[in-house]
Design an enzyme around this catalytic site. Structure first.
Site, short mmCIF file in Angstrom:
data_model
loop_
_atom_site.label_atom_id
_atom_site.label_comp_id
_atom_site.label_asym_id
_atom_site.label_seq_id
_atom_site.Cartn_x
_atom_site.Cartn_y
_atom_site.Cartn_z
N GLU A 74 0.85 -1.19 0.00
CA GLU A 74 0.00 0.00 0.00
C GLU A 74 0.88 1.24 0.00
O GLU A 74 0.43 2.34 0.32
CB GLU A 74 -0.97 0.00 1.18
CG GLU A 74 -0.34 -0.16 2.54
CD GLU A 74 -1.38 -0.28 3.65
OE1 GLU A 74 -1.99 0.75 4.00
OE2 GLU A 74 -1.58 -1.40 4.15
N CYS A 129 -3.28 -4.05 4.41
CA CYS A 129 -2.28 -4.99 4.91
C CYS A 129 -2.55 -6.44 4.52
O CYS A 129 -1.76 -7.32 4.85
CB CYS A 129 -2.19 -4.89 6.43
SG CYS A 129 -1.76 -3.24 7.01
N HIS A 181 -1.39 -10.76 11.88
CA HIS A 181 -0.96 -9.45 11.38
C HIS A 181 -0.78 -8.56 12.60
O HIS A 181 -1.68 -8.46 13.44
CB HIS A 181 -2.02 -8.87 10.44
CG HIS A 181 -1.86 -7.40 10.19
ND1 HIS A 181 -0.70 -6.87 9.67
CD2 HIS A 181 -2.69 -6.36 10.42
CE1 HIS A 181 -0.84 -5.55 9.58
NE2 HIS A 181 -2.03 -5.21 10.03
#
Length: 390
Positions: free
Chosen positions: A81, A113, A235
């Site tokens: 990103e 993400c 994550h």
């Protein structure tokens, strides 16, 4: 799945500079424990203007590409990103820097993400259809929220690179995954913004909700028992976030197993605590941290992975540890990257943060002389980024 497909090699890169989070907290008139314990971070990578998503990806991927696999790679999937062009894929720049075959397909993927996980899953399907091929999957980003902002302690940056292949040396990917998507505004970056906009508390709530949804869905699809998992990796935009999600399901298992999952989680966040937020690569840095640091991982054990990208998209899937997996990890390289970094005092960090190449059409030269990485960005000339290698 008749043929095992999964992660054969893993590379990681982050620049050589960092800021100490306790010192940053004091400079911002905060209790250091707010950063050290409250969000679970010790150090934060500082990205010089001589590094961007492309160069960090090249520095990570260079660790796992050699004469044995260079000609076998026929697809690059670059999750980011922090793209550097609205049209041209970062994967094209990467293909050139790494001197990969001109026949390789090269595509950039974007969904906050989550994008690297999308790349991993697409790569798995590609290898199942083309058993002799290998796929290079990248997650490379710079997390920027701005100085003196609430998001400043959750900044960072770096790159992860994996090779997906048949008969992988590190992890095989189990068949099936659970997916959930919803159009929400927890984190976004409009085209006119260089720094992200975020609703922090709302995003944290959504993260945990997406984890519970996808984990439960995966259990229903596969009849997986939580007791079958040796570890779950997350994550980690900041490491306390993964701990909050893990705690949300610990009541579903025994106290002994819950304590085991908590122990493995601590191994899985060791590297992320030292680097900060990698955005697309964050989950896979956590996975690498577990693989290198855990004292109890063995062949045949299962690791669950939860991927989350704001906006939002989540996925849960499972991998199986392969025999002699540690022999395939570049442990000395990873250790050197993390142990030989240089601490920046707060004024120097702020100056480096503010020195990023402006998004204009003017020529620019970076401070690349101070950067000893193999691949670097020397600047911009005639509206073209100037990538170099040593």
């Amino acid at each position: 799945m008749n043929v095992k497909v999964g992660i054969d090699r893993i590379g990681f890169y982050t620049p050589k500079w960092y800021v100490d989070m306790a010192k940053l907290a004091r400079a911002r008139n905060e209790d250091p424990n707010k950063y050290l314990i409250g969000i679970g971070q010790r150090k934060q990578a500082v990205i010089p203007n001589s590094q961007d998503a492309v160069t960090m990806a090249a520095n990570a991927a260079d660790q796992i590409i050699d004469d044995d696999n260079r000609q076998k790679i026929d697809l690059i999937l670059f999750g980011t990103e922090s793209g550097i062009d609205n049209s041209k894929s970062a994967a094209i720049y990467l293909q050139h820097l790494l001197k990969l075959p001109n026949t390789v397909q090269s595509v950039e993927l974007k969904q906050a993400c989550y994008a690297m996980t999308a790349g991993v899953q697409l790569a798995k399907d590609h290898v199942l259809a083309h058993a002799d091929s290998q796929v290079l999957v990248i997650g490379a980003d710079i997390a920027r929220y701005g100085l003196h902002t609430p998001g400043e302690p959750t900044q960072g940056g770096g790159a992860m690179a994996v090779i997906i292949s048949a008969n992988p040396a590190i992890l095989s990917i189990e068949e099936g995954s659970a997916h959930y998507v919803a159009d929400i505004m927890d984190f976004w970056r409009p085209l006119y913004e260089t720094q992200a906009l975020v609703d922090g508390k709302y995003s944290s709530q959504q993260y945990i909700d997406f984890f519970q949804r996808t984990f439960t869905q995966y259990q229903k699809q596969t009849n997986l028992k939580i007791s079958e998992l040796q570890a779950i990796v997350f994550h980690l935009p900041y490491t306390k976030m993964g701990l909050k999600a893990l705690r949300a399901i610990l009541s579903k298992t025994s106290e002994i197993h819950a304590n085991q999952l908590l122990r493995e989680f601590e191994y899985s966040r060791m590297f992320n605590r030292e680097v900060g937020n990698l955005y697309t690569g964050s989950l896979y840095l956590s996975l690498l941290s577990l693989l290198i640091n855990s004292e109890s991982l063995n062949a045949g054990q299962k690791i669950g992975l939860f991927s989350y990208g704001s906006g939002a998209e989540g996925e849960f899937y499972v991998t199986t540890v392969q025999p002699n997996f540690k022999d395939a990890l570049n442990i000395p390289i990873i250790t050197k990257i993390l142990s030989q970094r240089e601490e920046l005092e707060i004024p120097v960090y702020e100056k480096m943060f503010a020195s990023q190449m402006p998004l204009t059409n003017t020529d620019f030269e970076t401070d690349y002389q101070a950067d000893d990485a193999k691949f670097y960005l020397s600047g911009q000339k005639n509206q073209q980024r100037q990538y170099r290698s040593r």
